[in-house]
Design a protein around this motif. Structure first.
Motif, PDB file in Angstrom:
ATOM      1  N   ARG A   1      -5.619   2.183  -5.052  1.00  0.00           N
ATOM      2  CA  ARG A   1      -5.584   0.761  -4.109  1.00  0.00           C
ATOM      3  C   ARG A   1      -4.231   0.042  -4.681  1.00  0.00           C
ATOM      4  O   ARG A   1      -4.139  -0.444  -5.542  1.00  0.00           O
ATOM      5  CB  ARG A   1      -6.755  -0.052  -4.209  1.00  0.00           C
ATOM      6  N   ILE A   2      -3.458   0.121  -3.658  1.00  0.00           N
ATOM      7  CA  ILE A   2      -2.048  -0.670  -3.869  1.00  0.00           C
ATOM      8  C   ILE A   2      -1.736  -1.510  -2.832  1.00  0.00           C
ATOM      9  O   ILE A   2      -1.744  -1.238  -1.736  1.00  0.00           O
ATOM     10  CB  ILE A   2      -0.952   0.380  -3.888  1.00  0.00           C
ATOM     11  N   ALA A   3      -1.309  -2.746  -3.052  1.00  0.00           N
ATOM     12  CA  ALA A   3      -1.044  -3.559  -2.074  1.00  0.00           C
ATOM     13  C   ALA A   3       0.377  -4.401  -2.666  1.00  0.00           C
ATOM     14  O   ALA A   3       0.338  -4.791  -3.984  1.00  0.00           O
ATOM     15  CB  ALA A   3      -1.796  -4.570  -1.610  1.00  0.00           C
ATOM     16  N   LEU A   4       1.291  -4.743  -1.646  1.00  0.00           N
ATOM     17  CA  LEU A   4       2.479  -5.335  -2.160  1.00  0.00           C
ATOM     18  C   LEU A   4       2.726  -6.644  -1.673  1.00  0.00           C
ATOM     19  O   LEU A   4       2.286  -7.047  -0.586  1.00  0.00           O
ATOM     20  CB  LEU A   4       3.816  -4.641  -1.889  1.00  0.00           C
ATOM     21  N   GLY A   5       3.321  -7.748  -2.422  1.00  0.00           N
ATOM     22  CA  GLY A   5       3.693  -9.001  -2.099  1.00  0.00           C
ATOM     23  C   GLY A   5       5.068  -9.271  -1.754  1.00  0.00           C
ATOM     24  O   GLY A   5       5.774  -8.598  -2.496  1.00  0.00           O
ATOM     25  N   GLY A   6       5.505 -10.401  -1.410  1.00  0.00           N
ATOM     26  CA  GLY A   6       6.994 -10.630  -1.086  1.00  0.00           C
ATOM     27  C   GLY A   6       7.750  -9.804  -0.340  1.00  0.00           C
ATOM     28  O   GLY A   6       8.994 -10.364  -0.353  1.00  0.00           O
ATOM     29  N   VAL A   7       6.938  -8.774   0.458  1.00  0.00           N
ATOM     30  CA  VAL A   7       7.907  -7.981   1.275  1.00  0.00           C
ATOM     31  C   VAL A   7       7.667  -7.830   2.545  1.00  0.00           C
ATOM     32  O   VAL A   7       8.430  -6.961   3.253  1.00  0.00           O
ATOM     33  CB  VAL A   7       7.748  -6.389   0.634  1.00  0.00           C
ATOM     34  N   ALA A   8       6.720  -8.564   3.063  1.00  0.00           N
ATOM     35  CA  ALA A   8       6.425  -8.381   4.520  1.00  0.00           C
ATOM     36  C   ALA A   8       5.881  -9.755   4.936  1.00  0.00           C
ATOM     37  O   ALA A   8       5.310 -10.515   4.170  1.00  0.00           O
ATOM     38  CB  ALA A   8       5.402  -7.180   4.967  1.00  0.00           C
ATOM     39  N   HIS A   9       5.358  -9.933   6.185  1.00  0.00           N
ATOM     40  CA  HIS A   9       4.614 -10.951   6.903  1.00  0.00           C
ATOM     41  C   HIS A   9       3.410 -11.101   6.473  1.00  0.00           C
ATOM     42  O   HIS A   9       2.673 -12.205   6.905  1.00  0.00           O
ATOM     43  CB  HIS A   9       4.935 -10.972   8.440  1.00  0.00           C
ATOM     44  N   LYS A  10       2.844 -10.285   5.818  1.00  0.00           N
ATOM     45  CA  LYS A  10       1.468  -9.992   5.394  1.00  0.00           C
ATOM     46  C   LYS A  10       1.200  -9.363   4.022  1.00  0.00           C
ATOM     47  O   LYS A  10       2.347  -8.522   3.746  1.00  0.00           O
ATOM     48  CB  LYS A  10       0.490  -9.295   6.550  1.00  0.00           C
ATOM     49  N   PRO A  11       0.260  -9.479   3.171  1.00  0.00           N
ATOM     50  CA  PRO A  11       0.218  -8.598   2.039  1.00  0.00           C
ATOM     51  C   PRO A  11       0.129  -6.861   2.816  1.00  0.00           C
ATOM     52  O   PRO A  11      -0.642  -6.580   3.658  1.00  0.00           O
ATOM     53  CB  PRO A  11      -1.263  -8.727   1.607  1.00  0.00           C
ATOM     54  N   TRP A  12       1.300  -6.329   2.069  1.00  0.00           N
ATOM     55  CA  TRP A  12       1.297  -5.091   2.482  1.00  0.00           C
ATOM     56  C   TRP A  12       0.800  -3.953   1.794  1.00  0.00           C
ATOM     57  O   TRP A  12       1.104  -3.522   0.587  1.00  0.00           O
ATOM     58  CB  TRP A  12       2.861  -4.620   2.338  1.00  0.00           C
ATOM     59  N   ARG A  13      -0.317  -3.321   2.451  1.00  0.00           N
ATOM     60  CA  ARG A  13      -1.043  -2.445   2.073  1.00  0.00           C
ATOM     61  C   ARG A  13      -0.089  -0.855   1.956  1.00  0.00           C
ATOM     62  O   ARG A  13       0.117  -0.282   2.902  1.00  0.00           O
ATOM     63  CB  ARG A  13      -2.362  -2.097   2.660  1.00  0.00           C
ATOM     64  N   ALA A  14       0.034  -0.536   0.738  1.00  0.00           N
ATOM     65  CA  ALA A  14       0.854   0.921   0.475  1.00  0.00           C
ATOM     66  C   ALA A  14      -0.096   2.080   0.697  1.00  0.00           C
ATOM     67  O   ALA A  14      -0.242   2.870  -0.158  1.00  0.00           O
ATOM     68  CB  ALA A  14       1.498   0.755  -0.842  1.00  0.00           C
ATOM     69  N   TYR A  15      -0.462   2.336   1.976  1.00  0.00           N
ATOM     70  CA  TYR A  15      -1.351   3.511   2.195  1.00  0.00           C
ATOM     71  C   TYR A  15      -0.623   4.738   2.044  1.00  0.00           C
ATOM     72  O   TYR A  15      -1.246   5.862   1.429  1.00  0.00           O
ATOM     73  CB  TYR A  15      -1.663   3.342   3.899  1.00  0.00           C
ATOM     74  N   THR A  16       0.629   4.881   2.229  1.00  0.00           N
ATOM     75  CA  THR A  16       1.393   6.299   1.937  1.00  0.00           C
ATOM     76  C   THR A  16       1.188   6.801   0.470  1.00  0.00           C
ATOM     77  O   THR A  16       0.876   7.549   0.069  1.00  0.00           O
ATOM     78  CB  THR A  16       2.796   6.152   2.375  1.00  0.00           C
ATOM     79  N   ALA A  17       1.543   5.476  -0.300  1.00  0.00           N
ATOM     80  CA  ALA A  17       1.580   5.756  -2.025  1.00  0.00           C
ATOM     81  C   ALA A  17       0.067   6.038  -2.286  1.00  0.00           C
ATOM     82  O   ALA A  17      -0.200   6.843  -3.087  1.00  0.00           O
ATOM     83  CB  ALA A  17       1.928   4.388  -2.549  1.00  0.00           C
ATOM     84  N   GLU A  18      -1.031   5.579  -1.848  1.00  0.00           N
ATOM     85  CA  GLU A  18      -2.260   5.571  -2.035  1.00  0.00           C
ATOM     86  C   GLU A  18      -2.608   7.256  -1.806  1.00  0.00           C
ATOM     87  O   GLU A  18      -3.271   7.639  -2.598  1.00  0.00           O
ATOM     88  CB  GLU A  18      -3.153   4.701  -1.567  1.00  0.00           C
ATOM     89  N   LYS A  19      -2.258   7.658  -0.462  1.00  0.00           N
ATOM     90  CA  LYS A  19      -2.784   8.930  -0.023  1.00  0.00           C
ATOM     91  C   LYS A  19      -2.124   9.898  -0.989  1.00  0.00           C
ATOM     92  O   LYS A  19      -2.783  10.911  -1.307  1.00  0.00           O
ATOM     93  CB  LYS A  19      -2.274   9.077   1.234  1.00  0.00           C
ATOM     94  N   MET A  20      -0.864   9.802  -1.385  1.00  0.00           N
ATOM     95  CA  MET A  20      -0.008  10.722  -2.190  1.00  0.00           C
ATOM     96  C   MET A  20      -0.731  10.792  -3.679  1.00  0.00           C
ATOM     97  O   MET A  20      -0.725  12.011  -4.192  1.00  0.00           O
ATOM     98  CB  MET A  20       1.470  10.416  -2.428  1.00  0.00           C
ATOM     99  N   LEU A  21      -1.396   9.775  -4.033  1.00  0.00           N
ATOM    100  CA  LEU A  21      -2.066   9.902  -5.483  1.00  0.00           C
ATOM    101  C   LEU A  21      -3.249  10.362  -5.412  1.00  0.00           C
ATOM    102  O   LEU A  21      -3.580  10.993  -6.600  1.00  0.00           O
ATOM    103  CB  LEU A  21      -1.960   8.194  -6.058  1.00  0.00           C
ATOM    104  N   ILE A  22      -4.059  10.422  -4.301  1.00  0.00           N
ATOM    105  CA  ILE A  22      -5.496  11.066  -4.577  1.00  0.00           C
ATOM    106  C   ILE A  22      -5.471  12.520  -5.129  1.00  0.00           C
ATOM    107  O   ILE A  22      -4.877  13.348  -4.571  1.00  0.00           O
ATOM    108  CB  ILE A  22      -6.017  10.921  -3.030  1.00  0.00           C
TER     109      ILE A  22
END
Length: 335
Positions: free
Chosen positions: A264-285
């Protein structure tokens, strides 16, 4: 500050009905953001409805029979109580870390959990009423789009708005798959997955969330997970004390024999909302938890970034921060 009517609500139902009856009314809880906006003449409510005496502050287990399903957080509870509560520190240390990174102790003592989610951007063009801002006055333009945009979005922005969302707490909630419970004037309740609560700007940047006028956040629910022992919140800012994130990362991993079963990964300070890093998550599974796997996931996520003229550095910073947060989560720094 402009004149306004002040009333103190006595119960939840009447508070919501009173708000719904006046399009220019606002709820007043901690007031840590709303009052600043009123002083700057950005927000101009003609009525404030004080909801500080309504309860809705409990933090309790969600159970089904003898089975624990998660934790419910009252919308009017204070940030300080949430960060320090044993249920949160033990089961969701990522959230505790994010709240403690978010503001001064004085503000945490005042700010409410629901109010934290409703913070508005700290974009200087939004606060400066002499400048064009589609978020403040739709149709006037976006001063930051071609202006000084060092602090602004690299994901999900539109020509209408490039502002970023400021909350640290919300970034952790996005990573933890939280659910927001909402009540309206008819007494009906609905639930919103946290990733759907905030909005990207699109053509309506004045709308920060999918909360309707005349609705109240009653609670935030966190599902049970196995992420506590490998989680970490990293915040990178211009100064160490009381500053909003240039980039932040909420990272959590579930491991089996050093292989990643959940991420589970989310980024702040980079978008109009908390940015869920779905691409990174899928690559890590299914991957072994190594720095090289973390780097590949970070590269793939940040390849989608679209920096503005003055914030290209956020792409590199976001990449390195994502890898670092995953390393710290692997080390068990959130336990």
């Amino acid at each position: 500050m402009r004149p306004f009517k002040y009333t103190r609500a006595s119960d939840v139902s009447s508070a919501i009905q009173q708000l719904a009856a006046n399009p220019r009314a606002r709820f007043l809880a901690g007031g840590t953001n709303l009052l600043d906006l009123m002083k700057e003449d950005v927000e101009r409510p003609d009525e404030l409805i004080d909801i500080t005496r309504l309860g809705l502050s409990q933090i309790k287990l969600i159970t089904s029979g003898t089975r624990q399903n998660g934790v419910a957080i009252g919308g009017l509870g204070k940030n300080v109580d949430l960060a320090n509560h044993p249920l949160i520190r033990q089961n969701y240390p990522l959230l505790t870390q994010a709240i403690l990174a978010g503001a001064s102790g004085q503000i945490r003592n005042m700010a409410t959990n629901g109010g934290n989610l409703l913070q508005r951007t700290r974009c200087p063009y939004f606060y400066e009423v002499s400048m064009p801002c589609n978020k403040r006055e739709p149709g006037t333009g976006c001063g930051a789009r071609e202006g000084i945009n060092r602090l602004h979005a690299i994901f999900g922005w539109s020509d209408q708005c490039v502002a970023v969302y400021p909350s640290d707490m919300a970034v952790a909630l996005a990573a933890l798959d939280a659910v927001v419970k909402i009540r309206n004037a008819q007494g009906q309740e609905r639930e919103l997955p946290f990733t759907d609560f905030h909005r990207l700007p699109g053509n309506e940047p004045e709308k920060d969330t999918n909360l309707n006028h005349g609705e109240l956040i009653t609670s935030i629910e966190l599902p049970l997970n196995k992420l506590a022992s490998h989680s970490y919140y990293l915040k990178v800012r211009d100064r160490a004390s009381y500053a909003f994130a240039l980039v932040s990362v909420a990272a959590a991993l579930e491991l089996q024999d050093n292989r990643i079963t959940q991420a589970r990964i989310a980024l702040g300070g980079v978008a109009h909302k908390p940015w869920r890093a779905y691409t990174a998550e899928k690559m890590l599974i299914g991957q072994e938890a190594t720095e090289s796997a973390f780097q590949r996931a970070a590269d793939a996520e940040m390849a989608q970034a679209k920096p503005l003229e003055h914030n290209q550095f956020k792409v590199t910073l976001g990449n390195r921060s994502l890898v670092r947060a995953l390393q710290m989560a692997l080390a068990g720094s959130g336990s």
